[in-house]
Design a protein around this motif. Structure first.
Motif, PDB file in Angstrom:
ATOM      1  N   ILE A 106       0.833  -1.203   0.000  1.00  0.00           N
ATOM      2  CA  ILE A 106       0.000   0.000   0.000  1.00  0.00           C
ATOM      3  C   ILE A 106       0.867   1.253   0.000  1.00  0.00           C
ATOM      4  O   ILE A 106       0.559   2.248  -0.688  1.00  0.00           O
ATOM      5  CB  ILE A 106      -0.944  -0.006   1.219  1.00  0.00           C
ATOM      6  CG1 ILE A 106      -1.925  -1.186   1.134  1.00  0.00           C
ATOM      7  CG2 ILE A 106      -1.718   1.310   1.315  1.00  0.00           C
ATOM      8  CD1 ILE A 106      -2.823  -1.324   2.341  1.00  0.00           C
ATOM      9  N   MET A 107       1.965   1.225   0.749  1.00  0.00           N
ATOM     10  CA  MET A 107       2.867   2.380   0.758  1.00  0.00           C
ATOM     11  C   MET A 107       3.501   2.593  -0.608  1.00  0.00           C
ATOM     12  O   MET A 107       3.704   3.743  -1.038  1.00  0.00           O
ATOM     13  CB  MET A 107       3.948   2.196   1.832  1.00  0.00           C
ATOM     14  CG  MET A 107       3.438   2.288   3.249  1.00  0.00           C
ATOM     15  SD  MET A 107       4.761   2.338   4.480  1.00  0.00           S
ATOM     16  CE  MET A 107       5.410   3.980   4.203  1.00  0.00           C
TER      17      MET A 107
ATOM     18  N   ALA B  49       2.073   1.864  -3.434  1.00  0.00           N
ATOM     19  CA  ALA B  49       1.002   2.457  -4.247  1.00  0.00           C
ATOM     20  C   ALA B  49       0.873   3.949  -3.943  1.00  0.00           C
ATOM     21  O   ALA B  49       0.734   4.776  -4.851  1.00  0.00           O
ATOM     22  CB  ALA B  49      -0.318   1.742  -3.975  1.00  0.00           C
ATOM     23  N   ASP B  50       0.934   4.288  -2.652  1.00  0.00           N
ATOM     24  CA  ASP B  50       0.865   5.694  -2.266  1.00  0.00           C
ATOM     25  C   ASP B  50       2.083   6.451  -2.777  1.00  0.00           C
ATOM     26  O   ASP B  50       1.977   7.620  -3.179  1.00  0.00           O
ATOM     27  CB  ASP B  50       0.765   5.790  -0.745  1.00  0.00           C
ATOM     28  CG  ASP B  50       0.465   7.206  -0.278  1.00  0.00           C
ATOM     29  OD1 ASP B  50      -0.533   7.779  -0.748  1.00  0.00           O
ATOM     30  OD2 ASP B  50       1.226   7.735   0.552  1.00  0.00           O
TER      31      ASP B  50
ATOM     32  N   ALA C 116      -6.836   9.303  -3.646  1.00  0.00           N
ATOM     33  CA  ALA C 116      -6.308   7.964  -3.379  1.00  0.00           C
ATOM     34  C   ALA C 116      -5.426   7.956  -2.143  1.00  0.00           C
ATOM     35  O   ALA C 116      -5.431   6.998  -1.367  1.00  0.00           O
ATOM     36  CB  ALA C 116      -5.528   7.464  -4.593  1.00  0.00           C
ATOM     37  N   GLY C 117      -4.653   9.031  -1.952  1.00  0.00           N
ATOM     38  CA  GLY C 117      -3.759   9.096  -0.803  1.00  0.00           C
ATOM     39  C   GLY C 117      -4.495   9.026   0.512  1.00  0.00           C
ATOM     40  O   GLY C 117      -4.027   8.407   1.473  1.00  0.00           O
TER      41      GLY C 117
ATOM     42  N   LEU D 123      -5.514   5.340   1.045  1.00  0.00           N
ATOM     43  CA  LEU D 123      -4.348   4.479   1.276  1.00  0.00           C
ATOM     44  C   LEU D 123      -3.779   4.691   2.671  1.00  0.00           C
ATOM     45  O   LEU D 123      -3.423   3.732   3.360  1.00  0.00           O
ATOM     46  CB  LEU D 123      -3.281   4.746   0.217  1.00  0.00           C
ATOM     47  CG  LEU D 123      -3.652   4.331  -1.214  1.00  0.00           C
ATOM     48  CD1 LEU D 123      -2.565   4.770  -2.189  1.00  0.00           C
ATOM     49  CD2 LEU D 123      -3.852   2.823  -1.304  1.00  0.00           C
ATOM     50  N   ASN D 124      -3.700   5.931   3.109  1.00  0.00           N
ATOM     51  CA  ASN D 124      -3.160   6.206   4.447  1.00  0.00           C
ATOM     52  C   ASN D 124      -4.101   5.737   5.544  1.00  0.00           C
ATOM     53  O   ASN D 124      -3.641   5.256   6.588  1.00  0.00           O
ATOM     54  CB  ASN D 124      -2.872   7.700   4.594  1.00  0.00           C
ATOM     55  CG  ASN D 124      -1.585   8.118   3.933  1.00  0.00           C
ATOM     56  OD1 ASN D 124      -0.499   7.792   4.396  1.00  0.00           O
ATOM     57  ND2 ASN D 124      -1.689   8.836   2.820  1.00  0.00           N
TER      58      ASN D 124
ATOM     59  N   LEU E  25      -6.015   3.143   5.257  1.00  0.00           N
ATOM     60  CA  LEU E  25      -5.834   1.688   5.266  1.00  0.00           C
ATOM     61  C   LEU E  25      -4.564   1.295   6.008  1.00  0.00           C
ATOM     62  O   LEU E  25      -4.557   0.329   6.781  1.00  0.00           O
ATOM     63  CB  LEU E  25      -5.783   1.157   3.829  1.00  0.00           C
ATOM     64  CG  LEU E  25      -7.108   1.129   3.056  1.00  0.00           C
ATOM     65  CD1 LEU E  25      -6.853   0.743   1.595  1.00  0.00           C
ATOM     66  CD2 LEU E  25      -8.080   0.136   3.695  1.00  0.00           C
ATOM     67  N   ILE E  26      -3.487   2.043   5.797  1.00  0.00           N
ATOM     68  CA  ILE E  26      -2.222   1.754   6.480  1.00  0.00           C
ATOM     69  C   ILE E  26      -2.392   1.881   7.990  1.00  0.00           C
ATOM     70  O   ILE E  26      -1.954   1.012   8.765  1.00  0.00           O
ATOM     71  CB  ILE E  26      -1.111   2.700   5.980  1.00  0.00           C
ATOM     72  CG1 ILE E  26      -0.729   2.349   4.532  1.00  0.00           C
ATOM     73  CG2 ILE E  26       0.129   2.603   6.876  1.00  0.00           C
ATOM     74  CD1 ILE E  26       0.219   3.347   3.897  1.00  0.00           C
TER      75      ILE E  26
END
Length: 283
Positions: free
Chosen positions: A92-93, A95-96, A236-237, A240-241, A243-244
């Motif tokens: 995921i990171m 992807a970010d 998206a960021g 994603l963050n 989710l992290i």
């Protein structure tokens, strides 16, 4: 105080905080991110969340004082579940990182935080592989491990200054609080795998504190995004963050579950105490 008490407190507090925060998004928070309570129920869900967050901080403080001083090692997170999650965090990171790199190239402005994110993603990927393979961490992982807490701190600072341009006041404040707790938690994880002295009470207290704080931010943010409650839309960021941060909640629970499974032997504890006493005497 025993670790099972911290696990029980966290297991109860996390879902309660998630529900309270979601209720705030539904009934209390307006389109600009401000609290607009209309009745007693609105006021209740506002202050109940504050009470749980304050209780988490007080509980963590008490555990740091009265918890076990036994030393914990990397076996606290040496499970297949933790290994898979570390790798998923790395993916995921990455992807970010791709999203942020595209934005950086478009703006033609260098961003050191983006580079730190890439190095941190490499660390979590190697860490996940190390855990799954059951091998001993290589010296190189310690170098990359340095970037993990530095990245969180740098990202927090970046978000702080970026928050002046965001209208969703409530979400921004909770996100900043979560990032500060995440910095403490990531630093503890890195120290565990680097073989530094980390007591069981520190692992337990910080894991519990982060899980409770992040639950009221990251999980609820995902709901708010799905429900269209974030002003100005989402990118998206943001997803994603969130989710992290949610995945790190799972890591925190794994640490709480296995905190009692891994403590340094009494012989080694006695040896460490003897060394400390000699250093104190010589000092």
């Amino acid at each position: 105080m025993k670790t099972k008490h911290a696990l029980l407190f966290t297991a109860v507090s996390v879902p309660v905080c998630i529900v309270l925060r979601i209720l705030q998004y539904i009934f209390v928070i307006d389109e600009n991110g401000f609290y607009q309570p209309q009745d007693g129920f609105d006021t209740f869900i506002i202050y109940m969340l504050y009470i749980f967050l304050a209780a988490a901080a007080v509980f963590a403080l008490f555990f740091m004082i009265f918890g076990s001083s036994q030393r914990s090692g990397r076996q606290v997170l040496n499970s297949n579940a933790a290994g898979f999650i570390f790798i998923l965090i790395a993916i995921i990171m990455m992807a970010d990182f791709g999203v942020n790199t595209a934005s950086m190239l478009k703006m033609r402005l260098p961003d050191p935080v983006v580079i730190l994110e890439l190095l941190t993603a490499v660390f979590y990927a190697v860490l996940g592989y190390t855990v799954l393979s059951g091998s001993k961490p290589k010296n190189g992982i310690f170098i990359f491990g340095f970037f993990a807490p530095v990245y969180v701190i740098a990202y927090t600072i970046k978000e702080f200054f970026g928050s002046f341009e965001k209208s969703h006041v409530s979400q921004v404040k909770f996100n900043m609080l979560t990032l500060c707790a995440l910095a403490l938690f990531v630093m503890t994880v890195v120290l565990l795998f680097c073989g530094q002295k980390v007591t069981k009470r520190r692992v337990t207290a910080i894991s519990s504190l982060y899980a409770v704080i992040a639950s009221s931010s990251s999980a609820a943010d995902l709901f708010a995004a799905a429900a269209g409650k974030i002003p100005g839309g989402i990118d998206a960021g943001f997803i994603l963050n969130a989710l992290i941060q949610t995945l790190f909640i799972v890591i925190a629970f794994i640490a709480l579950i296995h905190a009692d499974d891994d403590t340094v032997s009494e012989v080694e504890n006695l040896k460490n105490n003897t060394i400390n006493e000699e250093e104190t005497t010589n000092g």
